[in-house]
Scaffold this active site. Structure first.
Site, PDB file in Angstrom:
ATOM      1  N   ASP A  16      11.316   0.850   2.128  1.00 11.11           N
ATOM      2  CA  ASP A  16      11.929   1.578   3.233  1.00 11.11           C
ATOM      3  C   ASP A  16      11.789   0.741   4.501  1.00 11.11           C
ATOM      4  O   ASP A  16      10.672   0.450   4.943  1.00 11.11           O
ATOM      5  CB  ASP A  16      11.192   2.922   3.381  1.00 11.11           C
ATOM      6  CG  ASP A  16      11.818   3.818   4.447  1.00 11.11           C
ATOM      7  OD1 ASP A  16      12.497   3.298   5.362  1.00 11.11           O
ATOM      8  OD2 ASP A  16      11.601   5.029   4.370  1.00 11.11           O
ATOM      9  N   ASN A  30      26.992   2.130  13.448  1.00  7.30           N
ATOM     10  CA  ASN A  30      28.452   2.197  13.565  1.00  7.30           C
ATOM     11  C   ASN A  30      28.839   1.787  14.984  1.00  7.30           C
ATOM     12  O   ASN A  30      27.983   1.701  15.867  1.00  7.30           O
ATOM     13  CB  ASN A  30      28.974   3.592  13.203  1.00  7.30           C
ATOM     14  CG  ASN A  30      28.292   4.689  14.003  1.00  7.30           C
ATOM     15  OD1 ASN A  30      28.357   4.701  15.236  1.00  7.30           O
ATOM     16  ND2 ASN A  30      27.602   5.573  13.313  1.00  7.30           N
ATOM     17  N   VAL A  39      20.588   4.232   6.390  1.00 10.11           N
ATOM     18  CA  VAL A  39      19.464   3.597   7.067  1.00 10.11           C
ATOM     19  C   VAL A  39      19.468   3.943   8.569  1.00 10.11           C
ATOM     20  O   VAL A  39      18.417   4.068   9.191  1.00 10.11           O
ATOM     21  CB  VAL A  39      19.439   2.078   6.778  1.00 10.11           C
ATOM     22  CG1 VAL A  39      20.539   1.339   7.490  1.00 10.11           C
ATOM     23  CG2 VAL A  39      18.083   1.493   7.112  1.00 10.11           C
ATOM     24  N   ASP A  40      20.648   4.138   9.131  1.00 11.46           N
ATOM     25  CA  ASP A  40      20.803   4.500  10.543  1.00 11.46           C
ATOM     26  C   ASP A  40      20.078   5.826  10.816  1.00 11.46           C
ATOM     27  O   ASP A  40      19.244   5.926  11.739  1.00 11.46           O
ATOM     28  CB  ASP A  40      22.308   4.630  10.829  1.00 11.46           C
ATOM     29  CG  ASP A  40      22.646   4.633  12.305  1.00 11.46           C
ATOM     30  OD1 ASP A  40      21.725   4.740  13.127  1.00 11.46           O
ATOM     31  OD2 ASP A  40      23.841   4.541  12.630  1.00 11.46           O
ATOM     32  N   THR A 124      26.651  -2.057   2.594  1.00 13.39           N
ATOM     33  CA  THR A 124      26.747  -1.751   1.155  1.00 13.39           C
ATOM     34  C   THR A 124      26.488  -0.279   0.814  1.00 13.39           C
ATOM     35  O   THR A 124      26.456   0.080  -0.354  1.00 13.39           O
ATOM     36  CB  THR A 124      25.779  -2.626   0.326  1.00 13.39           C
ATOM     37  OG1 THR A 124      24.438  -2.371   0.753  1.00 13.39           O
ATOM     38  CG2 THR A 124      26.091  -4.091   0.477  1.00 13.39           C
ATOM     39  N   GLY A 125      26.321   0.556   1.842  1.00 15.24           N
ATOM     40  CA  GLY A 125      26.181   1.993   1.590  1.00 15.24           C
ATOM     41  C   GLY A 125      27.502   2.674   1.888  1.00 15.24           C
ATOM     42  O   GLY A 125      28.494   2.460   1.184  1.00 15.24           O
ATOM     43  N   TYR A 127      29.702   2.039   3.973  1.00 11.97           N
ATOM     44  CA  TYR A 127      30.809   1.133   4.287  1.00 11.97           C
ATOM     45  C   TYR A 127      31.406   0.439   3.056  1.00 11.97           C
ATOM     46  O   TYR A 127      32.391  -0.290   3.165  1.00 11.97           O
ATOM     47  CB  TYR A 127      30.392   0.110   5.353  1.00 11.97           C
ATOM     48  CG  TYR A 127      30.400   0.674   6.767  1.00 11.97           C
ATOM     49  CD1 TYR A 127      30.657   2.026   7.002  1.00 11.97           C
ATOM     50  CD2 TYR A 127      30.160  -0.141   7.861  1.00 11.97           C
ATOM     51  CE1 TYR A 127      30.672   2.544   8.293  1.00 11.97           C
ATOM     52  CE2 TYR A 127      30.174   0.370   9.163  1.00 11.97           C
ATOM     53  CZ  TYR A 127      30.432   1.716   9.372  1.00 11.97           C
ATOM     54  OH  TYR A 127      30.454   2.216  10.655  1.00 11.97           O
TER      55      TYR A 127
HETATM   56  P1  ADP Z   1      26.553   0.910   5.941  1.00 11.54           P
HETATM   57  O1  ADP Z   1      27.258   1.998   6.716  1.00 11.54           O
HETATM   58  O2  ADP Z   1      26.458  -0.397   6.706  1.00 11.54           O
HETATM   59  O3  ADP Z   1      27.074   0.744   4.568  1.00 11.54           O
HETATM   60  P2  ADP Z   1      24.234   2.449   4.981  1.00 11.54           P
HETATM   61  O4  ADP Z   1      23.039   2.862   5.757  1.00 11.54           O
HETATM   62  O5  ADP Z   1      25.119   3.516   4.437  1.00 11.54           O
HETATM   63  O6  ADP Z   1      25.021   1.421   5.921  1.00 11.54           O
HETATM   64  O7  ADP Z   1      23.767   1.541   3.785  1.00 11.54           O
HETATM   65  C1  ADP Z   1      23.298   0.235   3.924  1.00 11.54           C
HETATM   66  C2  ADP Z   1      22.213   0.004   2.921  1.00 11.54           C
HETATM   67  O8  ADP Z   1      20.983   0.539   3.411  1.00 11.54           O
HETATM   68  C3  ADP Z   1      22.446   0.655   1.566  1.00 11.54           C
HETATM   69  O9  ADP Z   1      22.231  -0.322   0.571  1.00 11.54           O
HETATM   70  C4  ADP Z   1      21.392   1.752   1.520  1.00 11.54           C
HETATM   71  O10 ADP Z   1      20.929   1.967   0.201  1.00 11.54           O
HETATM   72  C5  ADP Z   1      20.293   1.155   2.363  1.00 11.54           C
HETATM   73  N1  ADP Z   1      19.297   2.091   2.932  1.00 11.54           N
HETATM   74  C6  ADP Z   1      19.394   3.407   3.173  1.00 11.54           C
HETATM   75  N2  ADP Z   1      18.242   3.878   3.703  1.00 11.54           N
HETATM   76  C7  ADP Z   1      17.394   2.817   3.803  1.00 11.54           C
HETATM   77  C8  ADP Z   1      16.034   2.632   4.257  1.00 11.54           C
HETATM   78  N3  ADP Z   1      15.320   3.643   4.742  1.00 11.54           N
HETATM   79  N4  ADP Z   1      15.495   1.378   4.184  1.00 11.54           N
HETATM   80  C9  ADP Z   1      16.208   0.343   3.729  1.00 11.54           C
HETATM   81  N5  ADP Z   1      17.479   0.452   3.289  1.00 11.54           N
HETATM   82  C10 ADP Z   1      18.059   1.675   3.317  1.00 11.54           C
END
Ligand code: ADP
Length: 182
Positions: A16, A30, A39-40, A124-125, A127
């Site tokens: 995490d 964003n 992650v945001d 990669t989430g 987006y």
């Molecule tokens: P984006 O909108 O840039 O795709 P996301 O947050 O949806 O951003 O996803 C980006 C990556 O971050 C994904 O691979 C997701 O699994 C990962 N992610 C989500 N939460 C966490 C966290 N707490 N720590 C690290 N990576 C995370």
């Protein structure tokens, strides 16, 4: 897993990002810096409202660029907010924008004198960027930056889940081994 690039330790960890003790962590923000899921959301929850207050003052960030705030209650002192591209099939400049997001984040860290930075897997989430292709670009871009810009102690990726971790390990082994031969 760790590699050495110049004088910098390049690390890959599963976990995490909000628990990282690097001086800065990077947020997959964003362009309105409005907060969101993934992650945001995790960064704003863990860091507290100070981060959003600063984001509001900054106002926004174009895709492929980066801005910086404090880290609030996080262990990391700073959050670098960067905006990766929304994947739309691969012919809309996505690769260049993704590389730009990594480069601009490191450039901003360097300017601030920050010596350790942890990234998530940008784009990669929500987006939708295909993981293998994004991992290849991410590793290649960060490794190239570190080779050209000494001054960082530790830079790497904190990957959420085993699939993302394994994909980044494979990309790193491939990229960094190829570079040594070439
Ligand atoms: P984006 O909108 O840039 O795709 P996301 O947050 O949806 O951003 O996803 C980006 C990556 O971050 C994904 O691979 C997701 O699994 C990962 N992610 C989500 N939460 C966490 C966290 N707490 N720590 C690290 N990576 C995370």
């Amino acid at each position: 897993m760790e590699f050495t690039i110049g004088r910098t330790v390049f690390f890959l960890e599963e976990g995490d990002l909000t628990h990282q003790e690097t001086e800065a962590i990077v947020n997959a923000a964003n362009s309105r810096l409005a907060g969101g899921g993934g992650v945001d959301g995790a960064i704003h929850r863990a860091g507290g409202p100070v981060i959003m207050e600063e984001c509001r003052r900054i106002g926004g960030c174009p895709t492929g660029q980066a801005v910086i705030t404090t880290g609030g209650k996080l262990k990391a002192r700073y959050v670098i907010h960067t905006v990766g591209p929304i994947y739309q099939g691969g012919n809309r400049g996505e690769a260049g924008l993704l590389a730009g997001a990594y480069q601009e984040s490191l450039k901003l860290a360097h300017k601030k004198g920050i010596r350790s930075v942890a990234f998530p897997s940008l784009s990669t989430g929500a987006y939708g960027y295909p993981l293998e292709e994004a991992a290849r670009i991410a590793v290649k871009t960060v490794a190239a930056y570190l080779r050209e810009n000494p001054g960082f102690d530790r830079v790497g990726f904190v990957l959420f889940g085993n699939q993302a971790y394994q994909t980044y390990v494979q990309a790193a082994v491939k990229e960094l081994t190829m570079e040594k031969k070439g």
